[in-house]
Design a protein around this motif. Sequence first.
Motif, PDB file in Angstrom:
ATOM      1  N   ILE A   1       0.810  -1.185  -0.160  1.00 26.74           N
ATOM      2  CA  ILE A   1       0.013   0.265  -0.202  1.00 26.74           C
ATOM      3  C   ILE A   1       0.797   1.422   0.035  1.00 26.74           C
ATOM      4  O   ILE A   1       1.948   1.365   0.855  1.00 26.74           O
ATOM      5  N   THR A   2       0.500   2.101  -0.801  1.00 28.06           N
ATOM      6  CA  THR A   2       1.315   3.316  -0.899  1.00 28.06           C
ATOM      7  C   THR A   2       0.796   4.229   0.367  1.00 28.06           C
ATOM      8  O   THR A   2      -0.590   4.181   0.392  1.00 28.06           O
TER       9      THR A   2
ATOM     10  N   SER B   1       4.753   1.227   0.959  1.00 30.70           N
ATOM     11  CA  SER B   1       5.243  -0.090   0.505  1.00 30.70           C
ATOM     12  C   SER B   1       6.795  -0.245   0.574  1.00 30.70           C
ATOM     13  O   SER B   1       7.141  -1.288   0.832  1.00 30.70           O
TER      14      SER B   1
ATOM     15  N   GLU C   1      -4.524  -7.043   4.922  1.00 32.47           N
ATOM     16  CA  GLU C   1      -4.025  -6.497   6.152  1.00 32.47           C
ATOM     17  C   GLU C   1      -4.558  -7.116   7.237  1.00 32.47           C
ATOM     18  O   GLU C   1      -4.024  -7.224   8.594  1.00 32.47           O
TER      19      GLU C   1
ATOM     20  N   THR D   1       1.532  -0.099   7.147  1.00 34.87           N
ATOM     21  CA  THR D   1       0.544  -0.050   6.305  1.00 34.87           C
ATOM     22  C   THR D   1       0.112   1.530   6.145  1.00 34.87           C
ATOM     23  O   THR D   1       1.001   2.283   6.715  1.00 34.87           O
ATOM     24  N   SER D   2      -1.012   1.876   5.427  1.00 36.73           N
ATOM     25  CA  SER D   2      -1.645   3.145   5.552  1.00 36.73           C
ATOM     26  C   SER D   2      -2.856   3.197   6.175  1.00 36.73           C
ATOM     27  O   SER D   2      -3.394   2.035   6.736  1.00 36.73           O
TER      28      SER D   2
ATOM     29  N   GLY E   1      -5.165   0.150   5.391  1.00 34.59           N
ATOM     30  CA  GLY E   1      -4.829  -1.245   5.759  1.00 34.59           C
ATOM     31  C   GLY E   1      -5.062  -1.040   7.660  1.00 34.59           C
ATOM     32  O   GLY E   1      -5.396  -2.247   8.185  1.00 34.59           O
TER      33      GLY E   1
ATOM     34  N   ASP F   1     -10.719   5.691  -0.421  1.00 32.05           N
ATOM     35  CA  ASP F   1      -9.599   5.346  -0.955  1.00 32.05           C
ATOM     36  C   ASP F   1      -8.643   6.467  -0.859  1.00 32.05           C
ATOM     37  O   ASP F   1      -7.434   6.282  -0.712  1.00 32.05           O
TER      38      ASP F   1
ATOM     39  N   ILE G   1      -2.437   9.540  -2.032  1.00 25.73           N
ATOM     40  CA  ILE G   1      -1.272   8.783  -1.529  1.00 25.73           C
ATOM     41  C   ILE G   1      -0.287   9.810  -1.052  1.00 25.73           C
ATOM     42  O   ILE G   1       1.128   9.227  -0.811  1.00 25.73           O
TER      43      ILE G   1
END
Lengths: 355, 249
Positions: A30-31, A34, A57, A78-79, A82, A112, A115
């Motif tokens: 995940i950006t 990562s 996740e 993660t972000s 996640g 979503d 990023i």
Amino acid sequence: MGEKVFMQGNMALAEAAIRAGCKYYFGYPITPASEILEYYAEKMPEENGVFVQAETEVSASNMIAGVAAAGKRAMMATSGPGISLGAEAISFMCAAQLPAVLVNVMRPGPGDGDIVACQGDYFQAVKGAGHGDYNTIVLAPYSAQEMVDFAFEAFELAEKYRNPVMILSDGGLAKMMESVELPDRITPDIQFPWALTGAKNRSANVITTCAKSPKQWEEYNLVLQEKFKKMKDAEQKWESYKTEDADVIVVAFGISARIALSAVKMARENNMKVGMIRPITLWPFPEKAFKGLEDKYFFVTELNAGQMVEDVRLSVKDKEKVSFYGRLGGMTPTPKELYEKLIELYKEHKLDANI
Amino acid sequence: MKVVYKRPELLTDAHFSYCGGCGHGIINKLLAEIIEEEKLSEKAILVWPIGCSVYADQNFKVDSICALHGRAPSVGTGLKRALPENAVIVYQGDGDLVSEGMAEIMHAAIRGEKFSVIFVNNAIFGMTGGQMAPTTLLGQETTTSPYGRKVETSGYPVKMAELISNVQGCYFSERVYVNNPKNIMNAKKAIRKAIQYQMEGKGLSFVEVVSQCPTGWGVKPLDSLKMVETEMSKEYPLGVFKDMGVNGN
């Protein structure tokens, strides 16, 4: 002695975690997180460690719980999306008293989102994304060096309290390259009597978060609450800058604090008595930092719609003296933008400055 | 006098928390016997699920953890990766494994995780009060399929032992019953084999135990034993669906 290198924030965190003896990594791409996953994927074979790219996740965070139950250091980065998925395991690890480190490299949400850098997951980290009464210590780095330092500290705190610890980074800090001093690697001396290793020469160890009666479960919850209180008393961390003579104190954490500090310095150059508090632990929130500052105005700036500002209001006597300025969606203010907001504040409250 | 049968030493004095006539008690006892006979009591780590066996940790004198719903294979992965010499045994029901945790079990098999799975299929959610599971039979009445399970709205029952056998990382997959002494003895053989494979470092070993749930099915215990043959066996036949043998890898 340590080693001085020029490193990206994400990679500095990954390298530091390896040096801190964390040889078990589970994650999902995940950006903007990562690089931590990729760094571990590359390093674990030579370290004789374990790297698993999990299916989700949800699964990765429960794998961490498994390693933690075996008494070894494990991490997942993660972000926000996640963490939303891993939230059940955070609640579980708090209940099961399992130490592990989770990293949230924040990106803008909700949904979503995008990023880049954002701080919209403050509530998720601090108030708890999962179910039930629990808390996790949340460390907010604001430099690549703190990524390194907090990686070490996070494992120590997690094991001290048998509780997961979160490092709350963001897409800006994660991608920034800075000079860092990496400490020598350590082999953590951890032998936990509660760990699941096989019932050899002892009675069976059982880890469960299932209540057998409301009475028993309340008693267990009180044990947890006692622990959270200890954390609250002992682990508040912050940095103060020129707060004593200040009329206005800027409060900012993580990447916002870097921008805010520039604005504070601009204000000082223009004879405005502005100071700053940078919370380092977001939970426990450093309410002690606000003691003795009852007569000050507070200006909170975050890359969100106003989340930490609620904890600032809870930490001061006069809520009316707390104001907020934030940017959303991955936009960041310039130092000048914040400085101009400080001027507005000075004018509004008729504070003494030659402006 | 010669002792021909005794309670496994590895079981505590605590009563099983299962309903009368339930198959879980038999399966738990088999597991305790096998761990004892294979001399794995100091190496075994049991991963319990959320479901009727949620309190089984109190019945065993071996290390154990109760995972979140569906996540036992993930916790098992963490444990086995951290402790490759130990015997990690993951125990799950059909709500846990097939519904909430389908991704976790399939990916554990895809990765070829080296632990053993005991999957108890009684075609219903027991602990929550008899709701439909993905394994519920067509036409079977449950509290959430009060007019019987229909293909149009709920699809077909999932045949896990067959399904997982198609994953290359799955080393061994067998379906057994525990409704009569002969079947119970065969179930014991299958579970023993699964654990032996694990100790030889083979990939995921999977035993589906079709179990009777008289409470959830709303029948008398004796009738539930018969229903395993008359109803469950049509959808869930006995069989070894995969066995890579002692020389496989």
